[in-house]
Structure formats: structure tokens, C-alpha cells
Design an enzyme around this catalytic site. Structure first.
Site, short mmCIF file in Angstrom:
data_model
loop_
_atom_site.label_atom_id
_atom_site.label_comp_id
_atom_site.label_asym_id
_atom_site.label_seq_id
_atom_site.Cartn_x
_atom_site.Cartn_y
_atom_site.Cartn_z
N ARG A 35 57.70 43.45 31.74
CA ARG A 35 58.04 42.55 32.86
C ARG A 35 58.97 41.43 32.41
NH1 ARG A 35 52.21 41.01 34.82
NH2 ARG A 35 52.01 41.00 32.58
N HIS A 77 46.89 49.40 34.61
CA HIS A 77 46.97 50.76 34.10
C HIS A 77 47.19 51.80 35.21
CE1 HIS A 77 44.73 49.90 30.07
NE2 HIS A 77 45.89 49.26 30.16
N LYS A 95 42.63 51.98 26.28
CA LYS A 95 41.37 51.86 26.99
C LYS A 95 41.28 50.50 27.65
CE LYS A 95 39.21 50.51 22.69
NZ LYS A 95 40.45 50.19 22.04
#
Length: 164
Positions: A35, A77, A95
Site C-alpha cells: 500500500r 488476507h 497464518k
């Protein structure tokens, strides 16, 4: 065997560790998107990344990118995985891969439909303590195992800038 071209989403410290490990194993990072373009450029310079993409879609539409590694905060995610899968990219995501089972089921179905791999970067299974634990269980040294409850943590200096 074809070497895969990796595209990274989220040029933070975890991605930097990943890039170093991949390069140590004779791999390379083809491109990065973040970003913050300034941060992505700095990451590319430190990690010997060939391309910095200003727009995520540009990286995902680039046919030279085979697989995407995602190391953004957990709530992001799902959207990044979905977009990468829709573009036919293999995905390795840190994760926790999704925020809930419904999201994961949807993404698994999409990966199957697109014929690509979706995987979660679950390093704990490869840590020596887990390998030793499996060995102890398989040898029956502690009897019949019915339940395992594990608390995993690490010692870190107090740092208000660290999200942990």
C-alpha cells in the site's frame, strides 16, 4: 524444474524473512506490491526484488508471476487471496489464512476451480520441538494420546511499535 516467479503482497518484516529464506534456497522474488510505494521500493532494494508494482492488479495480471506470497495483517488476507486466485495465481499466505471457516471454504473452492494451489505458511509443523513431539507420541513413550493442548509463545522485548 521451472523456477517459480514470486510476487509478494505486504513488504513488511515477515516478508523480508521469507525473501531471505527463498533466496537462500536459490529462489528469487520477481515483484512486490504494498500500500505504501516508498516502503515497497525500500523493501525491493534491501531484498534484491526485480520489480515494484504500483498497483496490485498490475502484479496479479502479470503472466510472469506464478505464485503470490501474502504477509499482510490477518483481516486483509481474504481479499488478497481471492484476488490472486481469481487471476490464476498460486497462493502462499501467512497464518492465520482467513478470519473464519466460511472464507476458507470459499477460497478452497475457488483454488480448485482455478486449478491452483492455496497454502497456509504454517511453520510450526517444521519446528524441531513438533518433530520431537511426534516421535515421542509415535513411540508410545507417553501412552495413548487423546488430547494435546499447546500454548505457543516467544520471548520478545517490550516494543510498543511491534503488533505483538
Amino acid at each position: 524444474m521451472k523456477l517459480l516467479n514470486w510476487g509478494l503482497i505486504g513488504p513488511g518484516s515477515i516478508a523480508e524473512e521469507f525473501a531471505g529464506a527463498l533466496q537462500e534456497a536459490n529462489g528469487s522474488i520477481f515483484g512486490v506490491w504494498g500500500r505504501n510505494l516508498e516502503k515497497a521500493n525500500a523493501f525491493a532494494a534491501r531484498s534484491n526484488v526485480q520489480n515494484v508494482f504500483e498497483k496490485l492488479d498490475d502484479m496479479l495480471q502479470d503472466e510472469r508471476v506464478d505464485v503470490v506470497y501474502i504477509s499482510t495483517p490477518h483481516p486483509l488476507h481474504y481479499q488478497f487471496i481471492k484476488s490472486a486466485l481469481e487471476h490464476g495465481k498460486h497462493v502462499l499466505c501467512e497464518k492465520t489464512i482467513t478470519m473464519n471457516a466460511r472464507q476458507l471454504e470459499e477460497l478452497i473452492e475457488l483454488a480448485i476451480a482455478k486449478g491452483v494451489v492455496l497454502a497456509e505458511a504454517m511453520t510450526i509443523f517444521y519446528m524441531p520441538i513438533y518433530q520431537k513431539l511426534e516421535e515421542v507420541i509415535q513411540q508410545g513413550k507417553i501412552g495413548s494420546v487423546k488430547t494435546i493442548n499447546v500454548t505457543f509463545g516467544s520471548c520478545k522485548e517490550n516494543d510498543p511499535q511491534n503488533r505483538f
